[in-house]
Every structure is written in C-alpha cells, then in structure tokens.
Design a protein around this motif. Structure first.
Motif, PDB file in Angstrom:
ATOM      1  N   TYR A 144       3.513   0.119 -11.416  1.00  0.00           N
ATOM      2  CA  TYR A 144       2.109  -0.068 -11.041  1.00  0.00           C
ATOM      3  C   TYR A 144       1.708   0.999 -10.039  1.00  0.00           C
ATOM      4  CZ  TYR A 144       2.102  -4.736 -13.160  1.00  0.00           C
ATOM      5  OH  TYR A 144       2.170  -5.785 -14.042  1.00  0.00           O
ATOM      6  N   ASP A 145       0.475   1.437 -10.170  1.00  0.00           N
ATOM      7  CA  ASP A 145      -0.153   2.323  -9.198  1.00  0.00           C
ATOM      8  C   ASP A 145      -1.226   1.508  -8.490  1.00  0.00           C
ATOM      9  OD1 ASP A 145      -1.125   4.522  -7.769  1.00  0.00           O
ATOM     10  OD2 ASP A 145      -2.568   4.988  -9.356  1.00  0.00           O
ATOM     11  N   VAL A 146      -0.905   0.991  -7.312  1.00  0.00           N
ATOM     12  CA  VAL A 146      -1.764   0.052  -6.597  1.00  0.00           C
ATOM     13  C   VAL A 146      -2.635   0.813  -5.602  1.00  0.00           C
ATOM     14  CG1 VAL A 146      -1.816  -1.939  -5.054  1.00  0.00           C
ATOM     15  CG2 VAL A 146      -0.133  -1.832  -6.891  1.00  0.00           C
ATOM     16  N   ASP A 147      -3.916   0.527  -5.632  1.00  0.00           N
ATOM     17  CA  ASP A 147      -4.889   1.135  -4.721  1.00  0.00           C
ATOM     18  C   ASP A 147      -5.604   0.016  -3.969  1.00  0.00           C
ATOM     19  OD1 ASP A 147      -6.714   2.724  -3.409  1.00  0.00           O
ATOM     20  OD2 ASP A 147      -8.031   2.963  -5.143  1.00  0.00           O
ATOM     21  N   VAL A 148      -5.298  -0.131  -2.684  1.00  0.00           N
ATOM     22  CA  VAL A 148      -5.917  -1.149  -1.840  1.00  0.00           C
ATOM     23  C   VAL A 148      -7.052  -0.488  -1.061  1.00  0.00           C
ATOM     24  CG1 VAL A 148      -5.560  -2.886  -0.048  1.00  0.00           C
ATOM     25  CG2 VAL A 148      -3.716  -2.361  -1.665  1.00  0.00           C
ATOM     26  N   GLN A 149      -8.283  -0.919  -1.316  1.00  0.00           N
ATOM     27  CA  GLN A 149      -9.458  -0.308  -0.715  1.00  0.00           C
ATOM     28  C   GLN A 149     -10.038  -1.208   0.360  1.00  0.00           C
ATOM     29  OE1 GLN A 149     -12.263   0.850  -3.742  1.00  0.00           O
ATOM     30  NE2 GLN A 149     -10.692   1.818  -5.023  1.00  0.00           N
ATOM     31  N   SER A 232      -9.056   4.427 -10.235  1.00  0.00           N
ATOM     32  CA  SER A 232      -9.606   4.108  -8.924  1.00  0.00           C
ATOM     33  C   SER A 232      -9.544   5.324  -8.009  1.00  0.00           C
ATOM     34  CB  SER A 232      -8.838   2.939  -8.304  1.00  0.00           C
ATOM     35  OG  SER A 232      -7.465   3.272  -8.152  1.00  0.00           O
ATOM     36  N   CYS A 233     -10.400   5.334  -6.997  1.00  0.00           N
ATOM     37  CA  CYS A 233     -10.530   6.527  -6.149  1.00  0.00           C
ATOM     38  C   CYS A 233      -9.240   6.860  -5.403  1.00  0.00           C
ATOM     39  CB  CYS A 233     -11.673   6.330  -5.158  1.00  0.00           C
ATOM     40  SG  CYS A 233     -13.304   6.257  -5.926  1.00  0.00           S
ATOM     41  N   GLY A 234      -8.484   5.866  -5.025  1.00  0.00           N
ATOM     42  CA  GLY A 234      -7.246   6.114  -4.295  1.00  0.00           C
ATOM     43  C   GLY A 234      -6.023   6.225  -5.158  1.00  0.00           C
ATOM     44  N   SER A 235      -6.190   6.289  -6.471  1.00  0.00           N
ATOM     45  CA  SER A 235      -5.053   6.373  -7.373  1.00  0.00           C
ATOM     46  C   SER A 235      -4.425   7.759  -7.324  1.00  0.00           C
ATOM     47  CB  SER A 235      -5.505   6.047  -8.803  1.00  0.00           C
ATOM     48  OG  SER A 235      -4.471   6.312  -9.726  1.00  0.00           O
ATOM     49  N   SER A 236      -3.123   7.798  -7.588  1.00  0.00           N
ATOM     50  CA  SER A 236      -2.426   9.086  -7.670  1.00  0.00           C
ATOM     51  C   SER A 236      -2.782   9.850  -8.928  1.00  0.00           C
ATOM     52  CB  SER A 236      -0.913   8.857  -7.610  1.00  0.00           C
ATOM     53  OG  SER A 236      -0.540   8.264  -6.394  1.00  0.00           O
ATOM     54  N   ALA A 237      -3.496   9.203  -9.856  1.00  0.00           N
ATOM     55  CA  ALA A 237      -3.942   9.911 -11.056  1.00  0.00           C
ATOM     56  C   ALA A 237      -5.047  10.906 -10.760  1.00  0.00           C
ATOM     57  CB  ALA A 237      -4.419   8.904 -12.100  1.00  0.00           C
ATOM     58  N   VAL A 238      -5.744  10.743  -9.635  1.00  0.00           N
ATOM     59  CA  VAL A 238      -6.820  11.656  -9.266  1.00  0.00           C
ATOM     60  C   VAL A 238      -6.215  12.905  -8.647  1.00  0.00           C
ATOM     61  CG1 VAL A 238      -8.911  11.918  -7.899  1.00  0.00           C
ATOM     62  CG2 VAL A 238      -8.345   9.691  -8.889  1.00  0.00           C
ATOM     63  N   PRO A 239      -6.503  14.090  -9.168  1.00  0.00           N
ATOM     64  CA  PRO A 239      -5.948  15.326  -8.581  1.00  0.00           C
ATOM     65  C   PRO A 239      -6.386  15.499  -7.137  1.00  0.00           C
ATOM     66  CG  PRO A 239      -6.862  15.750 -10.769  1.00  0.00           C
ATOM     67  CD  PRO A 239      -7.279  14.361 -10.389  1.00  0.00           C
ATOM     68  N   GLN A 240      -5.487  16.021  -6.331  1.00  0.00           N
ATOM     69  CA  GLN A 240      -5.786  16.201  -4.915  1.00  0.00           C
ATOM     70  C   GLN A 240      -6.859  17.252  -4.682  1.00  0.00           C
ATOM     71  OE1 GLN A 240      -2.190  16.935  -2.712  1.00  0.00           O
ATOM     72  NE2 GLN A 240      -1.267  14.961  -3.258  1.00  0.00           N
ATOM     73  N   ARG A 241      -7.027  18.162  -5.642  1.00  0.00           N
ATOM     74  CA  ARG A 241      -8.027  19.211  -5.459  1.00  0.00           C
ATOM     75  C   ARG A 241      -9.443  18.670  -5.551  1.00  0.00           C
ATOM     76  NH1 ARG A 241      -9.585  21.744 -10.528  1.00  0.00           N
ATOM     77  NH2 ARG A 241      -8.668  20.639 -12.295  1.00  0.00           N
ATOM     78  N   PHE A 242      -9.603  17.423  -5.997  1.00  0.00           N
ATOM     79  CA  PHE A 242     -10.928  16.815  -5.978  1.00  0.00           C
ATOM     80  C   PHE A 242     -11.398  16.550  -4.551  1.00  0.00           C
ATOM     81  CE2 PHE A 242     -10.881  14.745 -10.481  1.00  0.00           C
ATOM     82  CZ  PHE A 242     -10.827  16.014 -11.036  1.00  0.00           C
TER      83      PHE A 242
END
Length: 430
Positions: A144-149, A232-242
């Motif tokens: 799981y890739d958990v994003d707690v906002q 989700s915004c805090g997911s590791s799937a989002v590239p850091q360059r964003f």
C-alpha cells in the motif's frame, strides 16, 4: 466407588463427545478460501490510499500463499530506503487497545494486526509511506502507498466569510496552476459523499471529506488507483519535479452542514421476549439499544475518547449528558482556547481532563445512539496537591472549623473560670 466397567464406558462416551464437538469447529468444505482464489501479483505494485488525519486505517492483506499462517507488516517511508521497520511481534498477535492510544505517539505503539490486516489508530501525517505485507524471510505479497492528509480548512456552508475565503483560495489555486505547465498535471479535490445525519430526532450535522488528488499522464506505473492517471497529492507516484511538496496543494478539507431527520420507529418485541428481558434486567438497554462502558482516568492528564465500533466513513456525534457537542462549536482548530474538542477522526479530546468532566458521554453512529461512556476522574496517589484543589479546600475548611471550635471552647472555659473567681470571694464574704 465406580466399577471399572462403568469407568471405561464413561471415558469412551467422553471421547466420542469430544470428537463430535471438535468436528463442529471444522471449516466447511464448500467455504471459499479468499487467499486460494486470489493469486498474488508477480510484480509488486502499491494500492494508493488517502486518508484524513486522526482516522483509523485498516489495510487488509488481500493475498498470501496458503502455507503462510501469519504475516509480517513492513513500513518504509520511501521505497527502497534502508530504513525499514517491521510492525509485528513476528507472531501476528499484536493487539493494541484503541482507547489507550494517544496522538503523536510512535507508529509501533499505534498499530495492531488482526486477521492479517494492519490497523493504524489515529493516523498522523508522518505515517504516510509504504506498507508491505510479507513474511519473516522478507517475501512480500501485497503493498500500500498510504497518504495521510491534514485538513487545512473546515468549511461551514452557513458562514459567508468562509465561503468568500474558499472562493478566494480556489481562485488563487487556479492562478497558480495557470502559471505552471498545465499538460503535466492538474490538482483537484475529490469529495466523499455527504454522510448521513449524525443524530436523529434533534438537530444534527453532516460531514464531507475532501482529499487532494493529482491527474497526470506521467505518474509512476508501480502505483495504482481507480484510474491509472490519478493519485493522491502525497503519493510517491507523483514525480518530485512537480514540486507539490513545496506548495499548499496537499491539504484536505472537511465540510460540515446542519441537518435534522426523524428517528426510525423502534421495533416492538414480542410480549414473551419483553417479559424475559425485564426478568433478566435487560429491559433498559434493549429498549434504547445503548451499550454502557466505564472509564476511569487520572485528573489533569490528556484524554481521548473513541466511539466503539466507529469507522472513518461513519457519521459520529458526541453528547455530554443531554448537551450536544456540535462541530460548529467544538471542532478542532476553531478555538485554540477550547479544552474540549472533536478532531477530524471523530475522537473527543480533553486537554486535560478535570473533575468537572465527570459524567456520562453518549456517542452516535450513523444517526443512532451507539454507546454511553461513564467517565470517572480520580486523583493519583502520592500526587502533590495544590491549595486550589477541591480536596485541599475541604480539608482546610474542616481544619479551620475545628480550630475555631476549639478556640471558642477554650475562651468559654477561661471566661467561666474568670467569672467564678470573681464571684466566689463576694459569696464567701457574705
């Protein structure tokens, strides 16, 4: 004395009865084994899951080999990092009492493993990361890739100022996105449906959770959600360059609005059942359907109450006796001077608990009263008492009354003795 023949027959009868009882606990052959019917993926992927701070998270291990009788949960902040923690006692039997779990504690003190599922009580933003289900040998089955906002805004539809502030925030967000490369990604807020009214028969409230998500064609393929282009915004799937970690796009929001619905009609039990319940002394709980819990807590220490059986998607409300505790007045962050408040995970906080907090607290789940918590506050033994404590004031009052009474008796004796000495010579002279 029992004859030997009768003893052997009795043992034979007990053995036959034990075998019959054991056979009743065997799993039926037609029962479907979910782990046997669902194969684990050959390439480990991560399900993206977003939650709000203070919610209780449940992560089920959807697949595992049949020979694995227990699982081990691992935690990594960043995938591939050397800092990996095992969230288990390597027996799969770790149990945590949710009523004793506080906010901000270490992750190891806020988890539990039940039926191969990982439960995280009162999740915090620092708990975001990768959770992997595996074995002690390091074989991983599911991830799981958990994003707690964290909720940056709590909006109330009846507040014009908040509506204007929300409109201004949305305009600022749109302006910030217009300066970026729009084909790369789009940030939006995905709202859960409005919950049911958390009370019936009286005025209640509805809540709606809004979480931050990103839509892009450049997300990491190892992470999956309902759509392959959304995470989700805090997911590791989002590239850091964003650069989302450097902006305010990761905040969630919570909407609250007023509501009022009638209570459903209560089912009338049959007369013989009602008579039996009254005879056993269960007439009041059966009539109201409210379970009673007792909790004692030391004075002047923080306390967090959880509603038994509540889940993140449930509508939960709290009453202090007959006084409703509405989120429009007791929501966390609305007033920093409040000692009593409700967080985004439906927990009731006391910071700290005092003697005035003693009494009954009712919690509602999905519009029905679910439990009554009788809270008792006590003083710890050996605690240094202050002069302002009620017990200290009572003891001081008793001491002063006793001292005043003894002083009055002493003065009265002195006056009587002085009067006797003054009057006695005159009587003797005559």
């Amino acid at each position: 004395m029992i004859p030997l023949k009768h003893m052997s027959l009795l043992l034979l009868l007990l053995q036959t009865l034990s075998f019959s009882l054991l056979s009743t606990y065997e799993a039926p052959e037609d029962k479907e084994d979910i782990f046997a019917s669902r194969a684990c993926p050959a390439f480990l992927v991560f399900d993206n899951a977003a939650y709000l701070v203070d919610m209780t998270i449940e992560l089920p291990c959807h697949c595992k080999p049949e020979e694995a009788h227990s699982v081990v949960w691992y935690y990594q902040k960043r995938l591939g990092s050397l800092d990996t923690r095992a969230l288990t006692d390597f027996q799969g039997t770790s149990v945590v009492d949710s009523s004793k779990v506080g906010r901000g504690g270490d992750l190891r003190s806020r988890f539990s493993i039940r039926l191969f599922s990982l439960l995280i009580f009162r999740a915090q933003k620092e708990d975001s990361g990768h959770y992997l289900c595996g074995t002690t040998k390091g074989d991983f089955f599911y991830g799981y890739d958990v994003d707690v906002q964290e909720a940056h805004r709590v909006s109330f539809p009846w507040s014009r100022a908040q509506r204007r502030g929300r409109a201004a925030a949305m305009a600022a967000r749109a302006a910030s996105r217009s300066n970026q490369d729009l084909p790369l990604y789009q940030v939006f807020t995905s709202f859960w449906p409005w919950s049911v009214c958390d009370r019936c028969g009286v005025r209640g409230e509805q809540t709606r959770v809004g979480l931050c998500y990103v839509k892009s064609d450049y997300l990491h393929v190892r992470y999956r959600w309902t759509s392959q282009t959304v995470a989700s915004c805090g997911s590791s799937a989002v590239p850091q360059r964003f650069g989302l970690t450097q902006t305010n796009h990761q905040g969630a929001e919570l909407g609250v609005r007023s509501c009022q619905v009638p209570c459903p009609p209560n089912s009338i039990p049959q007369p013989e059942h009602q008579a039996l319940l009254e005879f056993l002394g269960y007439n009041k709980p059966a009539a109201h359907g409210v379970l009673i819990y007792y909790h004692n807590h030391p004075v002047d220490t923080p306390l967090i109450l959880s509603c038994p059986g509540a889940k993140p998607q449930h509508a939960v409300a709290w009453d202090q006796g007959s006084r409703p505790l509405y989120r429009s007045q007791y929501m966390e962050g609305l007033n920093v001077t409040f000692r009593l408040f409700i967080d985004t995970g439906h927990h009731l906080h006391f910071s700290p608990a005092t003697q005035d907090d003693r009494g009954s607290y009712y919690c509602w789940i999905q519009g029905k009263r679910a439990a009554e918590i009788k809270l008792g506050i006590y003083y710890r033994l050996g605690r240094k008492r202050l002069l302002s404590d009620p017990e200290s004031l009572y003891a001081l009052r008793i001491i002063l009354l006793c001292y005043g009474g003894m002083t009055g008796v002493f003065v009265l004796i002195v006056l009587l003795k002085y009067t006797w000495r003054t009057v006695r010579p005159k009587v003797a002279k005559y």
